[in-house]
Design a protein around this motif. Structure first.
Motif, short mmCIF file in Angstrom:
data_model
loop_
_atom_site.label_atom_id
_atom_site.label_comp_id
_atom_site.label_asym_id
_atom_site.label_seq_id
_atom_site.Cartn_x
_atom_site.Cartn_y
_atom_site.Cartn_z
N VAL A 130 32.48 -97.47 43.25
CA VAL A 130 31.42 -97.13 44.22
C VAL A 130 30.80 -95.80 43.82
O VAL A 130 29.57 -95.64 43.79
CB VAL A 130 31.98 -97.06 45.67
N ALA A 131 31.63 -94.82 43.49
CA ALA A 131 31.15 -93.50 43.08
C ALA A 131 30.31 -93.57 41.81
O ALA A 131 29.41 -92.76 41.60
CB ALA A 131 32.31 -92.54 42.90
N ALA A 132 30.59 -94.56 40.97
CA ALA A 132 29.83 -94.75 39.73
C ALA A 132 28.49 -95.43 40.00
O ALA A 132 27.69 -95.58 39.09
CB ALA A 132 30.64 -95.57 38.73
N GLY A 133 28.26 -95.86 41.24
CA GLY A 133 26.97 -96.43 41.62
C GLY A 133 26.90 -97.94 41.56
O GLY A 133 25.81 -98.50 41.70
N LEU A 134 28.03 -98.61 41.39
CA LEU A 134 28.01 -100.07 41.31
C LEU A 134 27.86 -100.69 42.70
O LEU A 134 28.37 -100.15 43.69
CB LEU A 134 29.30 -100.60 40.67
N THR A 135 27.15 -101.81 42.75
CA THR A 135 27.04 -102.58 43.99
C THR A 135 28.33 -103.38 44.18
O THR A 135 29.14 -103.51 43.25
CB THR A 135 25.86 -103.57 43.93
N ASN A 136 28.50 -103.94 45.36
CA ASN A 136 29.68 -104.76 45.61
C ASN A 136 29.72 -105.96 44.66
O ASN A 136 30.79 -106.32 44.16
CB ASN A 136 29.73 -105.24 47.06
N GLN A 137 28.58 -106.55 44.37
CA GLN A 137 28.54 -107.67 43.45
C GLN A 137 28.95 -107.23 42.04
O GLN A 137 29.72 -107.92 41.37
CB GLN A 137 27.13 -108.30 43.41
N GLU A 138 28.46 -106.09 41.61
CA GLU A 138 28.82 -105.57 40.28
C GLU A 138 30.31 -105.24 40.20
O GLU A 138 30.96 -105.48 39.19
CB GLU A 138 27.98 -104.35 39.95
#
Length: 91
Positions: A23-31
């Protein structure tokens, strides 16, 4: 503490810590789901549980909480080397 952030550290599983890092790396839940090879619904459930455990209201406040408690390291900010198991360095 402002923003409803937890004032005490909480116990999180290795998977929850892994998800916070993503999450902190900016990924979406799908990613995140694709990267971890789990369903998006499982990621949604993990995030919901993490938000509850950390008393945070959204992903931004979660990342702030994680930075405050040293759960994530972003671009060498809030990072410290941890001793490797069995190694004891004296500074």
């Amino acid at each position: 503490m402002a923003g409803g952030e937890s004032q005490n550290p909480v116990s999180l599983s290795e998977r929850e810590l892994q998800i916070i890092d993503l999450v902190a790396a900016g990924l979406t839940n799908q990613e995140i789901a694709e990267k971890l090879e789990i369903s998006k619904r499982t990621v949604d459930n993990h995030i919901s549980n993490i938000l509850t455990k950390t008393a945070t209201e959204n992903r931004v406040s979660l990342v702030r909480w994680a930075l405050q408690w040293g759960k994530v390291c972003l671009n060498d900010v809030n990072c410290c080397p941890l001793p490797v198991s069995g190694d004891r360095e004296v500074f």
